[in-house]
Design a protein around this motif. Structure first.
Motif, PDB file in Angstrom:
ATOM      1  N   GLU A  32       0.843  -1.194   0.000  1.00 22.33           N
ATOM      2  CA  GLU A  32       0.000   0.000   0.000  1.00 22.33           C
ATOM      3  C   GLU A  32       0.879   1.245   0.000  1.00 22.33           C
ATOM      4  N   VAL A  33       0.594   2.144  -0.935  1.00 20.13           N
ATOM      5  CA  VAL A  33       1.421   3.334  -1.093  1.00 20.13           C
ATOM      6  C   VAL A  33       0.729   4.541  -0.480  1.00 20.13           C
ATOM      7  N   MET A  34       1.504   5.425   0.108  1.00 19.08           N
ATOM      8  CA  MET A  34       1.023   6.696   0.619  1.00 19.08           C
ATOM      9  C   MET A  34       2.157   7.711   0.508  1.00 19.08           C
ATOM     10  N   GLN A  35       1.837   8.982   0.730  1.00 19.47           N
ATOM     11  CA  GLN A  35       2.842  10.034   0.623  1.00 19.47           C
ATOM     12  C   GLN A  35       2.994  10.749   1.953  1.00 19.47           C
ATOM     13  N   SER A  75       7.890  17.535   0.081  1.00 20.72           N
ATOM     14  CA  SER A  75       8.615  16.482  -0.641  1.00 20.72           C
ATOM     15  C   SER A  75       7.679  15.445  -1.249  1.00 20.72           C
ATOM     16  N   LYS A  76       6.516  15.208  -0.599  1.00 18.79           N
ATOM     17  CA  LYS A  76       5.547  14.213  -1.074  1.00 18.79           C
ATOM     18  C   LYS A  76       6.256  12.888  -1.404  1.00 18.79           C
ATOM     19  N   THR A  77       7.013  12.414  -0.436  1.00 21.07           N
ATOM     20  CA  THR A  77       7.799  11.196  -0.618  1.00 21.07           C
ATOM     21  C   THR A  77       6.899   9.971  -0.605  1.00 21.07           C
ATOM     22  N   GLN A 134       0.224   8.541   8.992  1.00 18.36           N
ATOM     23  CA  GLN A 134      -0.719   9.599   8.630  1.00 18.36           C
ATOM     24  C   GLN A 134      -0.644  10.788   9.571  1.00 18.36           C
ATOM     25  N   LYS A 135      -0.155  10.562  10.794  1.00 18.47           N
ATOM     26  CA  LYS A 135      -0.012  11.648  11.756  1.00 18.47           C
ATOM     27  C   LYS A 135       1.187  12.538  11.470  1.00 18.47           C
ATOM     28  N   VAL A 136       2.080  12.074  10.616  1.00 20.49           N
ATOM     29  CA  VAL A 136       3.301  12.826  10.333  1.00 20.49           C
ATOM     30  C   VAL A 136       2.957  14.087   9.556  1.00 20.49           C
TER      31      VAL A 136
END
Length: 508
Positions: free
Chosen positions: A173-176, A181-183, A207-209
């Motif tokens: 599962e991918v997330m940014q 930077s949207k890493t 997600q809290k980051v």
């Protein structure tokens, strides 16, 4: 009242309006690598945005050649739908209706195609990231085994895992992460093995980051997802650059976190013992693996306690039994013993850091020169005692036996703490300092998993697996502390039984 959240602008049917917004936001004309090309395809105005260097030129040329041969009747009406379904001969194509998504995709590498009169844009994934070929990691070498390792491209890393784990229930599962930077970050786990609560917690922590960027990649993610404002002495996740090690942990029910641009994968949760095991133990037979493991454990104990114990016996020789009275310095040297140890530790760390930042052809020479200066010269002029240099060197070599680079630094810091406590309070100081470190380890958790498990809380079966490299044929269950959904790894507890024994069992 909080600031009003502005709705992301939609793709307009007016192509010029879209181009004006994208040019302003992407900095077209200021950034040389942002490319805009405008074409007339079958009487329709189109615009293409991409980042120079990310796009495969040959594939893009084939698509444009195909578009150039179209006539008005081929794409009218419903131009975007017909291009999407009939004329763009590429696999990875999607339609988006927000300009912010167009910007995110373009900066991630794909190509964006906008059409006059259409309220959607086509995203064509023609990415070609610069990457090196997989090669064996320097920190996790094995004598016999695969020589491939993770690289800085996340797609290549997922392929290396898929090659070893062809399970349809493997999820990537991918997330940014990073507002600027949207890493890209991939959370990898096996759906019917990993504990859903564990997977949920990892996702929630990510997600809290809320940070602008993570240029330090996996190390920044480790510090952001693990509770603790000021960090932790002992590493609470394990890093690996070996695909076989990563897959082995996935099969145990753990979660893998991959960060784009980094060849190091995060394995979570982990325990103290995970940092003291290496792939080489499992690339050899069980007897040899047991020997290798115990040599490493002895090395870790030497790295921690050799210097504090020798220093304690040197300042309190009455603690030694008669048979060991030879331990201790005959000539203390011009500097107090504790000063000698601290200077020797500092010198070794300086050499270690210097060799990291020294070009490879000069690294060996740097080490030799430093060893001569720190060792022979310091002893010959009487500044250092010979035994101090010898035991410090043994402790330093023992630190290099630890597979985890982060754990080896933690061991060095703990050793210095024990040395200083011994110098200040002698035997009581050493005992109290060791107990404080033990209490710290017992209180430490990695995503709610006790760091000292299976020692504390005690689990006899798993503790045996920690102390002894057990054969594959008897490792039938996954570690219970991770609460896997599927506990069993093998269908029968004795897969290697002889046929005649199986026949006798059936007759019984």
């Amino acid at each position: 009242m909080g600031a009003e959240v502005k709705e992301a602008p939609k793709v307009s049917a007016n192509l010029e309006r879209n181009i004006a917004y994208l040019n302003s936001t992407l900095g077209y004309g200021k950034s040389f690598d942002i490319v805009l090309r405008r074409f007339n395809v079958a009487g329709k105005e189109i615009a293409i945005y991409f980042v120079n260097g990310f796009v495969k030129d040959d594939v893009m040329a084939l698509i444009l050649r195909n578009l150039d041969e179209l006539k008005r009747g081929d794409i009218s009406p419903n131009s975007l739908k017909k291009l999407f379904n009939e004329h763009i001969n590429h696999i990875q194509v999607e339609a988006v209706d927000e300009l912010e998504k167009v910007i995110d995709q373009v900066l991630s590498g794909p190509l964006a195609l906008l059409i006059e009169g259409e309220e959607q844009a086509l995203i064509i994934d023609l990415r070609m990231y610069p990457s090196r070929s997989p090669q064996e990691p320097d920190l996790e070498k094995v004598v016999r085994g695969p020589r491939d390792g993770f690289v800085e491209t996340i797609l290549m890393n997922t392929l290396l895992i898929r090659r070893r784990l062809r399970d349809p229930r493997l999820r990537n599962e991918v997330m940014q992460v990073g507002t600027r930077s949207k890493t890209d970050i991939v959370i990898s786990y096996i759906e019917d093995i990993a504990n859903p609560e564990l997977v949920k917690k990892v996702k929630e922590n990510l997600q809290k980051v809320k940070i602008d960027g993570i240029p330090m990649a996996e190390k920044a993610i480790e510090e952001l997802i693990q509770p603790g404002k000021y960090g932790h002495l002992f590493p609470k996740v394990r890093f690996t650059e070996r695909p076989d090690v990563a897959v082995a942990h996935l099969l145990e029910g753990r979660v893998l976190v991959m960060v784009d641009t980094s060849p190091s994968m995060i394995i979570t949760p982990c325990t103290l013992w995970d940092h003291l095991q290496a792939a080489e133990e499992y690339r050899q037979g069980p007897p040899v693996g047991v020997y290798i493991r115990w040599v490493r454990y002895i090395g870790v104990l030497a790295a921690l306690f050799l210097l504090p114990l020798w220093f304690l016996f040197a300042i309190q020789p009455e603690l030694l039994p008669p048979a060991l009275k030879f331990i201790g310095p005959n000539e203390p040297g011009k500097i107090p013993l504790i000063g000698q140890f601290l200077l020797a530790e500092l010198a070794i760390d300086m050499i270690r850091l210097a060799t990291v930042h020294t070009p490879s052809p000069l690294a060996t020479s740097t080490g030799i020169i430093a060893a001569l200066l720190v060792g022979d010269v310091a002893i010959s002029v009487g500044l250092f005692n010979a035994e101090v240099v010898m035991y410090t060197a043994i402790a330093a070599v023992a630190s290099f036996m630890i597979p985890s680079y982060e754990m080896s630094w933690a061991v060095r810091i703990v050793r210095l703490f024990l040395l200083l406590a011994t110098a200040a309070f002698r035997l009581p100081g050493l005992i109290i300092a060791a107990l404080l470190v033990l209490v710290y380890l017992v209180r430490t958790k990695s995503l709610d998993v006790p760091y000292m498990w299976p020692l504390i809380p005690f689990n006899a079966k798993e503790m045996l697996a920690v102390l002894v490299r057990t054969p594959v044929s008897v490792r039938n269950t996954r570690p219970a502390i991770f609460h896997p959904q599927d506990v069993m790894r093998q269908s029968t507890p004795e897969p290697a039984r002889k046929p005649e024994n199986v026949k006798k069992d059936r007759e019984k």
